[in-house]
Design a protein around this motif. Sequence first.
Motif, PDB file in Angstrom:
ATOM      1  N   ARG A 172      -0.856   6.949  -4.108  1.00  0.00           N
ATOM      2  CA  ARG A 172      -1.351   5.910  -5.116  1.00  0.00           C
ATOM      3  C   ARG A 172      -2.151   6.718  -6.798  1.00  0.00           C
ATOM      4  NH1 ARG A 172      -2.345   3.250  -0.197  1.00  0.00           N
ATOM      5  NH2 ARG A 172      -4.601   4.161  -0.773  1.00  0.00           N
ATOM      6  N   LEU A 208      11.761   1.660  -6.014  1.00  0.00           N
ATOM      7  CA  LEU A 208      11.813   2.009  -5.113  1.00  0.00           C
ATOM      8  C   LEU A 208      11.225   3.016  -4.030  1.00  0.00           C
ATOM      9  CD1 LEU A 208      13.116  -1.826  -3.744  1.00  0.00           C
ATOM     10  CD2 LEU A 208      10.806  -1.105  -4.020  1.00  0.00           C
ATOM     11  N   TRP A 257       7.521  -6.164   3.355  1.00  0.00           N
ATOM     12  CA  TRP A 257       8.540  -5.006   2.461  1.00  0.00           C
ATOM     13  C   TRP A 257       8.441  -5.807   1.186  1.00  0.00           C
ATOM     14  CZ3 TRP A 257       9.752  -0.807   0.341  1.00  0.00           C
ATOM     15  CH2 TRP A 257      10.613  -0.630  -0.092  1.00  0.00           C
ATOM     16  N   ILE A 281       7.489   1.176  -6.193  1.00  0.00           N
ATOM     17  CA  ILE A 281       6.790   1.955  -4.626  1.00  0.00           C
ATOM     18  C   ILE A 281       6.998   2.546  -4.062  1.00  0.00           C
ATOM     19  CG2 ILE A 281       5.908   0.236  -3.237  1.00  0.00           C
ATOM     20  CD1 ILE A 281       6.907  -2.291  -4.463  1.00  0.00           C
ATOM     21  N   VAL A 284       3.498  -6.482  -6.931  1.00  0.00           N
ATOM     22  CA  VAL A 284       3.855  -5.159  -7.476  1.00  0.00           C
ATOM     23  C   VAL A 284       4.436  -5.931  -8.460  1.00  0.00           C
ATOM     24  CG1 VAL A 284       4.301  -3.723  -8.795  1.00  0.00           C
ATOM     25  CG2 VAL A 284       3.701  -3.494  -6.457  1.00  0.00           C
ATOM     26  N   PHE A 290       1.867   5.542  -8.393  1.00  0.00           N
ATOM     27  CA  PHE A 290       2.574   4.612  -7.765  1.00  0.00           C
ATOM     28  C   PHE A 290       1.822   3.261  -7.491  1.00  0.00           C
ATOM     29  CE2 PHE A 290       5.145   8.484  -5.688  1.00  0.00           C
ATOM     30  CZ  PHE A 290       6.184   7.560  -5.808  1.00  0.00           C
ATOM     31  N   LEU A 295       2.314   0.914  -5.275  1.00  0.00           N
ATOM     32  CA  LEU A 295       1.367   0.769  -3.965  1.00  0.00           C
ATOM     33  C   LEU A 295       1.831   1.663  -3.534  1.00  0.00           C
ATOM     34  CD1 LEU A 295       2.114  -2.352  -2.893  1.00  0.00           C
ATOM     35  CD2 LEU A 295      -0.029  -1.792  -3.189  1.00  0.00           C
ATOM     36  N   ALA A 344       5.518  -6.670  -0.394  1.00  0.00           N
ATOM     37  CA  ALA A 344       4.356  -5.587  -1.590  1.00  0.00           C
ATOM     38  C   ALA A 344       5.075  -5.706  -2.472  1.00  0.00           C
ATOM     39  CB  ALA A 344       5.016  -4.004  -0.188  1.00  0.00           C
ATOM     40  N   ILE A 345       6.118  -6.080  -2.404  1.00  0.00           N
ATOM     41  CA  ILE A 345       7.346  -6.423  -3.620  1.00  0.00           C
ATOM     42  C   ILE A 345       7.024  -7.477  -4.717  1.00  0.00           C
ATOM     43  CG2 ILE A 345       9.822  -6.715  -4.956  1.00  0.00           C
ATOM     44  CD1 ILE A 345      11.082  -5.448  -2.663  1.00  0.00           C
ATOM     45  N   HIS A 371       7.921   4.439  -0.300  1.00  0.00           N
ATOM     46  CA  HIS A 371       7.995   4.272   0.815  1.00  0.00           C
ATOM     47  C   HIS A 371       8.161   5.539   1.484  1.00  0.00           C
ATOM     48  CE1 HIS A 371      12.025   4.582   0.508  1.00  0.00           C
ATOM     49  NE2 HIS A 371      11.965   4.309  -1.139  1.00  0.00           N
TER      50      HIS A 371
END
Length: 238
Positions: free
Chosen positions: A92, A50, A109, A77, A116, A96, A98, A112-113, A79
């Motif tokens: 992306r 992350l 959050w 991912i 993936v 990545f 996302l 999103a994890i 952020h």
Amino acid sequence: MNRLLLVEDDPTSRGFLQAATTALPAEVDTADSLASAHALAAREPHDLWLIDANLPDGTGIELLARLRAEGLQTPAIAHTAAREPEVLAALRAAGFALAVSKPLSAQAWRDAIRQVLDLPATGPAADEAPAADAAPAERPLWNTVAALAAVGGVADNAAALRGLFLGELPATRAAVENAARDGDADALQGALHKLRAGCGFVGADRLCDAAAALHAAPGSAHALDDFLRTLDATLASA
């Protein structure tokens, strides 16, 4: 249990994201720079990285490219406090899985994890922060409702994040003033970029607006004065 690496240099954002990730549940390693993240990722196996898009010693894209060049294929991912579609698309395109914009709720959050890692989804986002309907000029210094919603209604967690945020504000003020005095637009926008995510996690609405205005017009003396006044008022209100 999944083991994740969270890379984030801002203490407020790191505290929020770490707590939200741990609640998956998951084991979370943290790093606050490109160098420390690289060392951890190269030494320890992780199921997901992350990675903050902007770090004190480089970018998330640079970190991911370096790890990929060394043969590590862990999904990642990105952020970022940026919300521009082109910024998210570039992340992306760099590899990545996302790219998400901060601030976001703990539920968003974790979703999103889960996406993936292909983990089972949960129900409706109970801790989703409500949208702000007030015009910027009417926004309060502190949006307590949004701050509580961001941490699932746990007042102690909201208070702890606010304490971290307030502790960083004097250094942020000095960084912004110095960058403005030196005419260093990159340093100015870097400090504001990091601040805006923290503002969202703790509900510092008016300071977020002032930071966004200065970020958009880094050469404006009016925007700088308004930002400094708002920052000082935010500190004085605590």
